[in-house]
Design a protein around this motif. Structure first.
Motif, short mmCIF file in Angstrom:
data_model
loop_
_atom_site.label_atom_id
_atom_site.label_comp_id
_atom_site.label_asym_id
_atom_site.label_seq_id
_atom_site.Cartn_x
_atom_site.Cartn_y
_atom_site.Cartn_z
N GLY A 115 36.85 -22.62 147.54
CA GLY A 115 36.97 -21.03 147.39
C GLY A 115 35.97 -20.03 147.92
N GLY A 116 35.86 -19.17 147.53
CA GLY A 116 35.28 -18.05 148.62
C GLY A 116 33.58 -18.72 147.72
N THR A 117 32.40 -17.53 148.61
CA THR A 117 31.20 -17.76 148.07
C THR A 117 30.88 -16.40 147.44
OG1 THR A 117 30.81 -17.09 150.74
CG2 THR A 117 30.64 -19.33 149.58
N LYS A 118 30.40 -15.90 146.25
CA LYS A 118 29.83 -14.57 145.52
C LYS A 118 28.71 -14.16 146.38
CE LYS A 118 29.41 -14.94 141.53
NZ LYS A 118 29.06 -14.92 139.50
N VAL A 119 28.53 -12.98 146.59
CA VAL A 119 26.67 -12.10 147.97
C VAL A 119 26.82 -11.24 146.29
CG1 VAL A 119 26.17 -11.76 149.64
CG2 VAL A 119 27.36 -12.70 149.92
N PRO A 120 25.84 -11.31 145.82
CA PRO A 120 24.89 -10.45 145.00
C PRO A 120 24.10 -9.06 145.63
CG PRO A 120 23.47 -12.11 145.10
CD PRO A 120 24.43 -12.64 145.59
N LEU A 121 24.20 -7.76 144.77
CA LEU A 121 23.65 -7.02 145.37
C LEU A 121 22.62 -6.43 144.70
CD1 LEU A 121 26.46 -4.71 146.05
CD2 LEU A 121 25.46 -5.97 147.33
N GLU A 122 22.55 -7.34 143.25
CA GLU A 122 21.49 -7.33 142.63
C GLU A 122 20.75 -8.00 142.89
OE1 GLU A 122 24.01 -3.74 141.17
OE2 GLU A 122 24.31 -5.71 141.15
N SER A 123 18.95 -8.45 142.17
CA SER A 123 18.68 -9.87 141.54
C SER A 123 19.40 -9.73 140.40
CB SER A 123 17.45 -9.75 141.27
OG SER A 123 16.72 -9.93 142.58
N ARG A 124 19.21 -9.49 139.74
CA ARG A 124 19.69 -9.00 138.91
C ARG A 124 21.01 -9.00 138.30
NH1 ARG A 124 15.74 -7.59 132.94
NH2 ARG A 124 13.44 -8.63 133.95
N THR A 125 22.30 -9.79 138.55
CA THR A 125 23.83 -9.14 138.96
C THR A 125 24.56 -8.80 138.06
OG1 THR A 125 23.42 -11.38 140.67
CG2 THR A 125 25.83 -10.19 140.56
N VAL A 126 25.13 -7.81 138.83
CA VAL A 126 25.78 -6.35 138.01
C VAL A 126 27.04 -6.68 138.81
CG1 VAL A 126 26.52 -4.41 137.33
CG2 VAL A 126 24.92 -5.82 136.55
N ARG A 127 26.82 -6.52 140.23
CA ARG A 127 28.37 -6.24 141.44
C ARG A 127 27.81 -7.21 142.45
NH1 ARG A 127 26.22 -0.72 140.86
NH2 ARG A 127 27.43 0.58 139.89
N PHE A 128 28.57 -7.67 143.03
CA PHE A 128 28.14 -8.78 144.20
C PHE A 128 29.58 -8.48 144.76
CE2 PHE A 128 30.48 -10.60 140.56
CZ PHE A 128 32.03 -11.00 141.37
#
Length: 314
Positions: free
Chosen positions: A49-62
């Motif tokens: 699978g892939g890996t998700k990289v968050p853009l915010e600590s309280r993640t909404v976008r990644f």
């Protein structure tokens, strides 16, 4: 502990959050490996699978990639058929062995509720809507009965890095009987936790500009320090065929592991090249084989399991 291991561990702990259950998972993987090696089996750790990289600590976008985990899930089935015990380190909601074959099927459409008598109902399965389900279910139950498959789930890049390290350390005691089949599509870039905004990034602030750092190359400490006697396979995916082999050989030279499975995005389901320091093997799926339901992963696993045998005997 080697200096490379110390530096990698320090950076990982500082910039990537440690999963709270990592020690519990490490113990489970170590016990799994010890039990199966004692029974005469080899153990393969498959990442998928892939890996998700968050853009915010309280993640909404990644940030994400296209990987569904198809290669890892199908390869797991073929390794199980070859007699391996499999630790399946996979992305949350990516494809899994056996169930992958029915992705997109609405399970409820395959079931019928029948009334046998008043107060008694029986659910039956329409096998026409679940092709080959009897054989697949038999294989799955055989694997479950012997306990040959240990699924370990991750969601984020941080979880993946720490769980892979834990897996390497758990399998290190079994030496050359361990194989690492690193098929996951891991992000090359990330935003350190210290530089990440806590709350949702507001679109009202205008166009978004992101500065990302390079993800530490975990393959080097894995090969050199964490599991130095294991048989390690990495994957190299490119979109430009002209640089594929060069990049594969460069990876072998840099990380000193045993094999690279090189493939091009557009042809990855029908053509790969296995590259080692001793040989270069092209694997091709013919049209007739594809019509019969043969998968390229079957050929990959056969070749690599043979190479693993040679590695152990050396």
């Amino acid at each position: 502990m080697a200096s490379c291991d110390v530096a990698s561990s320090c950076r990982m702990n500082e910039e990537f959050a440690v999963p709270k259950d990592v020690e519990e998972v490490r113990t489970a993987m170590a016990n799994f490996a010890e039990r199966h090696v004692a029974a005469g089996r080899r153990v393969v750790l498959i990442t998928s699978g892939g890996t998700k990289v968050p853009l915010e600590s309280r993640t909404v976008r990644f940030l994400d990639n296209f990987s569904s985990g198809r290669r890892g899930a199908s390869s797991a089935e073929y390794f199980l058929a070859k007699g391996y015990a499999v630790i399946f380190l996979h992305r949350h909601r990516s494809l899994c062995p056996y169930t992958r074959l029915y992705t997109g099927v609405n399970l409820l459409d395959c079931l019928t509720l029948n009334t046998i008598q008043e107060g008694t109902e029986l659910v039956t399965v329409d096998q026409r809507k679940l092709p080959n389900i009897t054989n697949i279910l038999k294989r799955y139950q055989e694997v479950q009965t012997v306990g040959l498959l240990l699924p370990v789930e991750f969601s984020t890049l941080s979880e993946y890095l720490h769980l892979l390290k834990a897996a390497a350390q758990a399998l290190s005691p079994i030496g050359s009987k361990a194989m690492f089949y690193l098929a996951a599509a891991v992000s090359d870039f990330y935003i350190p936790a210290s530089e990440m905004p806590e709350h949702k990034i507001q679109s009202s602030n205008g166009p978004l500009q992101i500065s990302m750092k390079m993800v530490p190359k975990i393959l080097k400490p894995l090969v050199k320090d964490w599991a130095p006697k294991a048989f390690v396979i990495s994957f190299k995916l490119e979109t430009d065929p002209s640089i594929l082999l060069e990049r594969a050989y460069c990876a072998l030279d840099t990380y000193k592991h045993q094999a690279v499975v090189a493939n091009v995005l557009d042809t990855r389901h029908g053509y790969v090249v296995i590259v080692t320091k001793d040989f270069q093997k092209e694997l091709v799926l013919t049209d007739k084989e594809a019509e019969r339901g043969v998968e390229i992963e079957d050929k990959i696993v056969k070749n690599l399991s043979n190479a693993h045998s040679h590695f152990i005997n050396q």
